[in-house]
Design an enzyme around this catalytic site. Structure first.
Site, PDB file in Angstrom:
ATOM      1  N   LYS A   1     -25.983  28.502   1.835  1.00 58.24           N
ATOM      2  CA  LYS A   1     -25.172  27.794   2.833  1.00 58.24           C
ATOM      3  C   LYS A   1     -24.829  28.665   4.038  1.00 58.24           C
ATOM      4  CE  LYS A   1     -22.987  24.737  -0.476  1.00 58.24           C
ATOM      5  NZ  LYS A   1     -22.024  23.666  -0.541  1.00 58.24           N
TER       6      LYS A   1
ATOM      7  N   GLU B   1     -13.954  26.548   6.052  1.00 59.87           N
ATOM      8  CA  GLU B   1     -14.259  25.528   7.067  1.00 59.87           C
ATOM      9  C   GLU B   1     -12.991  24.754   7.372  1.00 59.87           C
ATOM     10  OE1 GLU B   1     -17.203  22.834   5.541  1.00 59.87           O
ATOM     11  OE2 GLU B   1     -18.847  24.220   5.905  1.00 59.87           O
TER      12      GLU B   1
ATOM     13  N   HIS C   1     -15.542  14.996  -4.259  1.00 64.27           N
ATOM     14  CA  HIS C   1     -16.680  15.502  -3.470  1.00 64.27           C
ATOM     15  C   HIS C   1     -18.032  15.165  -4.074  1.00 64.27           C
ATOM     16  CE1 HIS C   1     -13.542  17.470  -1.340  1.00 64.27           C
ATOM     17  NE2 HIS C   1     -13.281  18.316  -2.322  1.00 64.27           N
TER      18      HIS C   1
ATOM     19  N   ARG D   1     -34.471  19.997  -1.935  1.00 62.35           N
ATOM     20  CA  ARG D   1     -34.999  19.310  -3.126  1.00 62.35           C
ATOM     21  C   ARG D   1     -34.957  17.804  -2.902  1.00 62.35           C
ATOM     22  NH1 ARG D   1     -30.161  17.089  -4.606  1.00 62.35           N
ATOM     23  NH2 ARG D   1     -28.347  18.392  -4.246  1.00 62.35           N
TER      24      ARG D   1
HETATM   25  P1  ADP Z   1     -21.783  20.640  -2.299  1.00 62.07           P
HETATM   26  O1  ADP Z   1     -22.942  21.486  -1.929  1.00 62.07           O
HETATM   27  O2  ADP Z   1     -20.973  21.226  -3.404  1.00 62.07           O
HETATM   28  O3  ADP Z   1     -22.154  19.204  -2.503  1.00 62.07           O
HETATM   29  P2  ADP Z   1     -20.900  20.144   0.437  1.00 62.07           P
HETATM   30  O4  ADP Z   1     -20.613  21.244   1.376  1.00 62.07           O
HETATM   31  O5  ADP Z   1     -22.197  19.413   0.603  1.00 62.07           O
HETATM   32  O6  ADP Z   1     -20.788  20.705  -1.053  1.00 62.07           O
HETATM   33  O7  ADP Z   1     -19.715  19.099   0.489  1.00 62.07           O
HETATM   34  C1  ADP Z   1     -19.584  18.025  -0.406  1.00 62.07           C
HETATM   35  C2  ADP Z   1     -18.546  17.044   0.109  1.00 62.07           C
HETATM   36  O8  ADP Z   1     -17.277  17.697   0.257  1.00 62.07           O
HETATM   37  C3  ADP Z   1     -18.848  16.471   1.479  1.00 62.07           C
HETATM   38  O9  ADP Z   1     -19.705  15.371   1.429  1.00 62.07           O
HETATM   39  C4  ADP Z   1     -17.454  16.108   1.977  1.00 62.07           C
HETATM   40  O10 ADP Z   1     -17.008  14.904   1.411  1.00 62.07           O
HETATM   41  C5  ADP Z   1     -16.605  17.224   1.419  1.00 62.07           C
HETATM   42  N1  ADP Z   1     -16.480  18.308   2.419  1.00 62.07           N
HETATM   43  C6  ADP Z   1     -17.188  19.446   2.456  1.00 62.07           C
HETATM   44  N2  ADP Z   1     -16.824  20.198   3.518  1.00 62.07           N
HETATM   45  C7  ADP Z   1     -15.873  19.519   4.165  1.00 62.07           C
HETATM   46  C8  ADP Z   1     -15.080  19.763   5.346  1.00 62.07           C
HETATM   47  N3  ADP Z   1     -15.207  20.869   6.055  1.00 62.07           N
HETATM   48  N4  ADP Z   1     -14.188  18.813   5.716  1.00 62.07           N
HETATM   49  C9  ADP Z   1     -14.046  17.679   5.001  1.00 62.07           C
HETATM   50  N5  ADP Z   1     -14.738  17.400   3.891  1.00 62.07           N
HETATM   51  C10 ADP Z   1     -15.643  18.298   3.463  1.00 62.07           C
END
Ligand code: ADP
Length: 493
Positions: A118, A202, A237, A293
């Site tokens: 990431k 973030e 999430h 993936r």
């Molecule tokens: P993972 O790789 O664990 O799936 P992600 O970074 O893709 O994690 O985030 C998964 C979910 O978490 C996102 O779809 C969103 O709903 C929430 N999320 C992640 N980062 C943020 C953020 N900065 N602000 C608000 N929601 C977030």
């Protein structure tokens, strides 16, 4: 160019079935690499060959690199499809597969390292001018430094494990008092779950939508996208309902997000299927991450685009798939996917395990079922509780919602609880129907368990007789097990 005769599948459940079907379409044999716990499953029965690679515990089977590679070699496969989850985004696995003389069906280990990480991915995106959520992803991991950065970003701030995934390893910091403790605990959890304590910060976007683009790099390295999916319906999430295309994008946003998705994938020399995830808030988009993936929700893209992504992955790995420039690719109609979990919606979603009784997925036009288990199989407590996916297609979004509701109401799963009643409530909610939901939709409207429905006398009778039949079939005495018919039964009403 290598033509495959046999492909090993390093996965289980519905995705293993999906890969076997793609192999069948191409006249390729399949070798299922399974754990001791997965003998009662559709994939086990459908694969050309099965090889047990270890016990139920994932560390000793599905996450064991050596066991998977040895299994693939012993099974006479030329390639390994990792599905999603497990080792699918593990660059070491992709590398060792190649070292063993096999082909990894997915991007190269270098691509997985550069885009799947990431923090590295964000560095690349920054260079390409792709907007990122404001945050901190530096090397200095001292608590004092991280707190100082969090203050500067401004609360609420989300702290994430750099090596994390699947919605795990994230913590929301609402104010400076809690910051130190939450960051420390995030580091500890990241270390134990992902083997690295590295975290990043973030700004938390509190009214964002999750929008992602399906990208695909062909055998020549040309990357295009197959439009977008919206996955804002999430619990903790994790996605529950996904659709293609998003009801929220203007043509202009769709164009610029699609361009950004292809740009980052091209920078990572992407081959095969991948997903570029964004958050969208107030008409501004921000790159979240790249998943290197196949995605759980790939069927909704297949439905609106008329493509077979798994077949394309295999053909790309064979060096055969090239995008046709004359082919006009535009999404058609609307598709929705619901993830069916074996869990109790009346008890806050606790997992539900046991022997599956009668199952009925109502067939019809524009309906597709991806499932890993049949009547007589056992849902064990060892793995993810997702047992099936229901996908519908219709000419527009309102019709697709109506079709999904009808399908879920007529689906039957005996033996374990499922989240079907929960899905029906979500699909009927005004905000979902309008398409205005954000990633906080579930937490706002469905934070509590559903209320158990009142069954009619007829339904109670049907439940009682189904339970008795199930007990007789399995030689279970009347006095053993649960006494209540509806604690082991659900039918959508
Ligand atoms: P993972 O790789 O664990 O799936 P992600 O970074 O893709 O994690 O985030 C998964 C979910 O978490 C996102 O779809 C969103 O709903 C929430 N999320 C992640 N980062 C943020 C953020 N900065 N602000 C608000 N929601 C977030």
């Amino acid at each position: 160019m290598t033509k495959f005769n046999r492909i090993a599948i390093a996965n289980r459940g519905e995705v293993a079935v999906r890969i076997i079907k793609a192999c069948e379409e191409l006249g390729i044999e399949s070798v299922l690499l399974h754990s001791e716990a997965d003998i009662e499953s559709r994939a086990y029965r459908m694969a050309t060959k099965t090889i047990c690679i270890g016990p139920a515990a994932t560390a000793e089977s599905y996450l064991n690199i050596k066991a998977n590679i040895n299994g693939a070699l012993a099974g006479g496969a030329q390639a390994i499809h990792p599905g999603f989850g497990f080792l699918s985004e593990n660059a070491d696995f992709a590398e060792e597969v190649a070292q063993a003389g096999l082909i990894f069906i997915g991007p190269s280990s270098e691509t997985i390292r550069s885009l799947g990480d990431k923090v590295h991915c964000k560095d690349l995106a920054k260079k390409a001018g792709i907007p990122l959520v404001p945050g901190y992803q530096g090397e200095d991991q001292k608590i004092s430094k991280l707190i100082q950065k969090a203050e500067k970003i401004g609360y609420p701030v989300i702290v994430k494990a750099a090596a994390g995934g699947g919605g795990r390893g994230m913590k929301l910091i609402l104010n400076s008092q809690d910051a130190g403790e939450l960051i420390e605990s995030a580091q500890r959890e990241a270390l134990s779950a992902f083997g690295s304590s590295k975290v990043f910060l973030e700004k938390y976007l509190d009214r964002a939508k999750h929008i992602e683009f399906q990208v695909f790099g062909d055998s020549t390295g040309q990357v295009i996208h197959f439009f977008d999916r919206e996955c804002s319906v999430q619990r903790r999430h994790q996605k529950i309902i996904e659709e293609a295309t998003s009801p929220s994008l203007t043509d202009e946003l769709r164009r610029s997000m699609g361009e950004a998705a292809c740009a980052i994938a091209t920078m990572g020399r992407y081959k095969g299927a991948g997903t570029v995830e964004f958050l969208l808030q107030d008409n501004e988009f921000y790159l979240l991450e790249v998943n290197t993936r196949l995605q759980v929700e790939h069927p909704v893209t297949e439905e609106v685009m008329g493509i077979d992504l798994v077949k394309m992955q295999i053909l790309t790995a064979q060096g055969e798939y090239v995008h046709d420039p004359k082919h006009i690719r535009l999404p058609r109609g609307h598709s929705i996917e619901c993830r069916i979990y074996a869990e109790n919606p009346f008890l806050g979603g606790v997992p539900s395990t046991g022997l599956l009784g009668q199952i009925h997925w109502p067939e019809g036009p524009g309906r597709r079922y991806e499932y890993g288990f049949d009547q007589g199989d056992t849902i064990t407590p060892f793995y993810d509780p997702m047992i099936a996916k229901v996908i519908v297609w219709d000419e527009n979004r309102p019709r697709a919602i109506q079709k999904m509701l009808r399908v879920l109401k007529n689906s039957t799963v005996f033996g374990v609880h499922t989240n079907i009643p929960y899905l029906i409530e979500i699909l009927s909610h005004k905000e979902f129907v309008m398409g205005t939901m954000t990633t906080r939709f579930i937490e706002t409207y469905f934070s509590e368990s559903l209320k158990e429905p009142e069954l009619t006398d007829l339904e109670k009778k049907i439940a009682q007789s189904a339970l008795m039949q199930l007990r007789q079939q399995n030689g279970v005495s009347e006095s053993s097990g649960t006494a209540s018919p509806w604690s082991t039964f659900w039918r959508g009403v």
